[in-house]
Write an enzyme that holds these catalytic residues in place. Structure first.
Site, PDB file in Angstrom:
ATOM      1  N   GLN A 107      -5.489   3.254  18.289  1.00 26.18           N
ATOM      2  CA  GLN A 107      -6.494   3.114  17.241  1.00 26.18           C
ATOM      3  C   GLN A 107      -7.434   1.968  17.583  1.00 26.18           C
ATOM      4  OE1 GLN A 107      -3.991   4.907  13.448  1.00 26.18           O
ATOM      5  NE2 GLN A 107      -4.835   2.877  13.294  1.00 26.18           N
ATOM      6  N   ASN A 139       0.811  -1.221   0.000  1.00 25.46           N
ATOM      7  CA  ASN A 139       0.000   0.000   0.000  1.00 25.46           C
ATOM      8  C   ASN A 139       0.845   1.273   0.000  1.00 25.46           C
ATOM      9  OD1 ASN A 139       0.900   0.031   2.638  1.00 25.46           O
ATOM     10  ND2 ASN A 139      -1.057  -0.612   3.526  1.00 25.46           N
ATOM     11  N   ARG A 167       3.028   7.008  11.744  1.00 28.27           N
ATOM     12  CA  ARG A 167       2.404   6.502  12.960  1.00 28.27           C
ATOM     13  C   ARG A 167       2.110   7.677  13.879  1.00 28.27           C
ATOM     14  NH1 ARG A 167       1.046   2.897  10.448  1.00 28.27           N
ATOM     15  NH2 ARG A 167       1.542   0.698  10.660  1.00 28.27           N
ATOM     16  N   HIS A 200      -7.576   5.932   9.727  1.00 25.38           N
ATOM     17  CA  HIS A 200      -6.418   5.275   9.116  1.00 25.38           C
ATOM     18  C   HIS A 200      -6.849   4.552   7.826  1.00 25.38           C
ATOM     19  CE1 HIS A 200      -2.477   2.903  10.100  1.00 25.38           C
ATOM     20  NE2 HIS A 200      -2.567   3.231   8.819  1.00 25.38           N
TER      21      HIS A 200
HETATM   22  P1  NAD Z   1      10.283   1.409   4.302  1.00 25.88           P
HETATM   23  O1  NAD Z   1      10.795   0.332   5.171  1.00 25.88           O
HETATM   24  O2  NAD Z   1      10.390   1.270   2.829  1.00 25.88           O
HETATM   25  O3  NAD Z   1      10.938   2.797   4.685  1.00 25.88           O
HETATM   26  C1  NAD Z   1      11.197   3.205   5.989  1.00 25.88           C
HETATM   27  C2  NAD Z   1      12.380   4.160   5.941  1.00 25.88           C
HETATM   28  O4  NAD Z   1      12.537   4.754   7.227  1.00 25.88           O
HETATM   29  C3  NAD Z   1      13.693   3.489   5.605  1.00 25.88           C
HETATM   30  O5  NAD Z   1      14.293   4.127   4.495  1.00 25.88           O
HETATM   31  C4  NAD Z   1      14.524   3.660   6.878  1.00 25.88           C
HETATM   32  O6  NAD Z   1      15.907   3.806   6.618  1.00 25.88           O
HETATM   33  C5  NAD Z   1      13.920   4.917   7.447  1.00 25.88           C
HETATM   34  N1  NAD Z   1      14.141   5.100   8.886  1.00 25.88           N
HETATM   35  C6  NAD Z   1      13.860   4.225   9.880  1.00 25.88           C
HETATM   36  N2  NAD Z   1      14.173   4.762  11.077  1.00 25.88           N
HETATM   37  C7  NAD Z   1      14.673   5.998  10.821  1.00 25.88           C
HETATM   38  C8  NAD Z   1      15.168   7.037  11.645  1.00 25.88           C
HETATM   39  N3  NAD Z   1      15.214   6.894  12.985  1.00 25.88           N
HETATM   40  N4  NAD Z   1      15.615   8.168  11.062  1.00 25.88           N
HETATM   41  C9  NAD Z   1      15.586   8.301   9.711  1.00 25.88           C
HETATM   42  N5  NAD Z   1      15.104   7.350   8.878  1.00 25.88           N
HETATM   43  C10 NAD Z   1      14.649   6.206   9.426  1.00 25.88           C
HETATM   44  O7  NAD Z   1       8.748   1.575   4.740  1.00 25.88           O
HETATM   45  P2  NAD Z   1       7.576   2.320   3.968  1.00 25.88           P
HETATM   46  O8  NAD Z   1       6.813   1.358   3.142  1.00 25.88           O
HETATM   47  O9  NAD Z   1       8.097   3.565   3.342  1.00 25.88           O
HETATM   48  O10 NAD Z   1       6.650   2.676   5.222  1.00 25.88           O
HETATM   49  C11 NAD Z   1       7.122   3.551   6.227  1.00 25.88           C
HETATM   50  C12 NAD Z   1       6.161   3.559   7.398  1.00 25.88           C
HETATM   51  O11 NAD Z   1       4.923   4.119   6.997  1.00 25.88           O
HETATM   52  C13 NAD Z   1       5.797   2.164   7.928  1.00 25.88           C
HETATM   53  O12 NAD Z   1       6.741   1.680   8.856  1.00 25.88           O
HETATM   54  C14 NAD Z   1       4.459   2.420   8.581  1.00 25.88           C
HETATM   55  O13 NAD Z   1       4.628   2.799   9.919  1.00 25.88           O
HETATM   56  C15 NAD Z   1       3.882   3.584   7.792  1.00 25.88           C
HETATM   57  N6  NAD Z   1       2.793   3.149   6.895  1.00 25.88           N
HETATM   58  C16 NAD Z   1       1.571   3.725   7.061  1.00 25.88           C
HETATM   59  C17 NAD Z   1       0.522   3.329   6.251  1.00 25.88           C
HETATM   60  C18 NAD Z   1      -0.828   3.965   6.367  1.00 25.88           C
HETATM   61  O14 NAD Z   1      -1.802   3.367   5.944  1.00 25.88           O
HETATM   62  N7  NAD Z   1      -0.925   5.168   6.901  1.00 25.88           N
HETATM   63  C19 NAD Z   1       0.708   2.332   5.295  1.00 25.88           C
HETATM   64  C20 NAD Z   1       1.995   1.807   5.113  1.00 25.88           C
HETATM   65  C21 NAD Z   1       3.021   2.213   5.941  1.00 25.88           C
END
Ligand code: NAD
Length: 393
Positions: free
Chosen positions: A314, A147, A285, A333
């Site tokens: 949530q 997603n 989040r 969400h």
């Molecule tokens: P991803 O794993 O592709 O990317 C996460 C990125 O965060 C990575 O590049 C990582 O290096 C970086 N990161 C982690 N900790 C960090 C920090 N302390 N400082 C700087 N960078 C940091 O994941 P994604 O698919 O891009 O998703 C990211 C987040 O979005 C998920 O973990 C989830 O919490 C959230 N999400 C929300 C929804 C929604 O419906 N709202 C859906 C999918 C994901």
């Protein structure tokens, strides 16, 4: 034979199935980085159906029951007397969605001695206590990329809604009004603004790509720096950390996982270093933000607006202040649960289960925790460690 405990959001208030707006889904054949879409051996649903609610069952029941497994589906997930807690004691597998998370706390995991696999039907496994999963040897997997693009689209929508002040303008029309001065006195163009992206993983990078044509100056930080060629293509300015990033932008979008490092990051102190009248869109989040600091900042004008679709806990309580604070563009969400996303995370959940039951490896990109350690995407995005060098791709 296994017992699978599946926690999903409640059915539509008008009954199931709902009437659908369209007869087919947009055609998507692969993810932007070349990763293949989910590859289960088969699916028992029609893509486009509402799968993420209790009656949708992620389309898993026919297959699981034909294989002799027991499937329990519920939305009753909170508190000791919930169906979730009652069914947990002999569950082998728990499946939950971030939109309606079944929090797997250390206490709950202690009540689940048979639990071996926790699947997130979606992305973001912070509702599972990952340290405890590591200690107990529980595998945690999610449907990476299922997603991400939908969330990036929602982010762009909310950035524009805040900056242009869309929501009050729409309300004026809906209320029969036409006072243009009322409608535009907080309305700006995104063009020319400085935009900061906190974490440029799958979602953050897609946001960068989608915002680039708006004529903005793009900044980002991530503990994995993007390839030079990507930075040059989008004119990206890299910042060493979020403190440096937020000082230089008008709009901040947030896309890091919730970890010990990111919890509460958007605090009074950090918000106070931003330009007056900045905007934040956080679809990552809710707990990355200090709830009350955000309220104070939109009330005193330090923030011109806050949007996103993630809350803590949530479902958000009816009196959560983000529902009613000024200049908010919050949604429940939903950004990662569009019908196309549901089809992908339902298929990906089945793919993970098929691998698990067959004893074959789960794709590394789906893994967060395996074998008592962070693994795959978990090792890249969740594990605590010092900044790493530039990513290879
Ligand atoms: P991803 O794993 O592709 O990317 C996460 C990125 O965060 C990575 O590049 C990582 O290096 C970086 N990161 C982690 N900790 C960090 C920090 N302390 N400082 C700087 N960078 C940091 O994941 P994604 O698919 O891009 O998703 C990211 C987040 O979005 C998920 O973990 C989830 O919490 C959230 N999400 C929300 C929804 C929604 O419906 N709202 C859906 C999918 C994901």
């Amino acid at each position: 034979m296994a017992k699978i405990l599946l926690v999903l959001y409640p059915d539509p208030t008008t009954g199931y199935p709902p009437p659908y707006a369209r007869d087919s889904l947009p055609v998507v054949t692969s993810y932007p980085n070349g990763q293949t879409l989910p590859t289960p051996s088969a699916i028992d649903f029609a893509p486009g159906e509402l799968l993420g609610c209790v009656s949708g069952e992620l389309g898993l029941r026919p297959w699981l029951e034909a294989e002799g497994h027991t499937l329990v589906v519920t939305s009753d997930k909170d508190g000791e007397s919930s169906r979730f807690e009652q069914e947990l004691s002999d569950a082998d597998v728990v499946i939950s969605q971030p939109f309606w998370p079944a929090y797997l706390s250390p206490e709950r995991m202690a009540k689940a001695p048979k639990l071996k696999l926790a699947i997130t039907a979606g992305i973001g496994s912070d509702h599972v206590d990952l340290a405890t999963a590591i200690d107990r040897g529980v595998t945690v997997a999610e449907v990476t990329y299922s997603n991400s693009i939908g969330v990036a689209e929602h982010t762009v929508m909310q950035v524009l809604a805040l900056v242009r002040d869309f929501i009050p303008q729409h309300q004026i029309v809906a209320n029969g009004g036409w006072n243009i001065a009322d409608a535009v006195h907080r309305s700006y163009d995104l063009e020319g603004m400085d935009v900061g992206v906190f974490a440029a993983g799958r979602i953050g990078r897609a946001v960068i790509e989608r915002l680039s044509p708006f004529g903005v100056r793009l900044n980002y930080t991530d503990r994995h720096r993007l390839p030079l060629e990507v930075e040059e293509r989008y004119g990206l300015t890299f910042h060493d950390d979020i403190r440096s990033l937020v000082r230089d932008v008008d709009v901040l979008t947030v896309h890091a996982p919730l970890t010990d490092e990111t919890r509460g990051l958007l605090s009074d102190e950090l918000l106070g270093t931003m330009r007056r009248g900045s905007y934040i869109v956080n679809p990552a989040r809710g707990a990355i933000a200090d709830r009350d600091a955000i309220v104070r900042a939109v009330e005193n004008g330090q923030l011109a607006g806050y949007a996103g679709d993630v809350w803590f806990p949530q479902p958000a309580p009816a009196d959560h202040p983000w529902r009613t604070m000024p200049h908010n563009g919050m949604t429940p969400h939903t950004s990662g649960s569009s019908l196309p996303s549901q089809a992908r995370y339902a298929a990906g959940t089945r793919e993970i289960l098929e691998s698990w039951f067959a004893g074959t490896p789960i794709r590394p990109e789906y893994l967060i925790v395996e074998g008592g350690r962070y693994s795959g995407t978990g090792a890249h995005s969740y594990a605590s460690r010092p900044p790493a060098p530039r990513a290879a791709t």
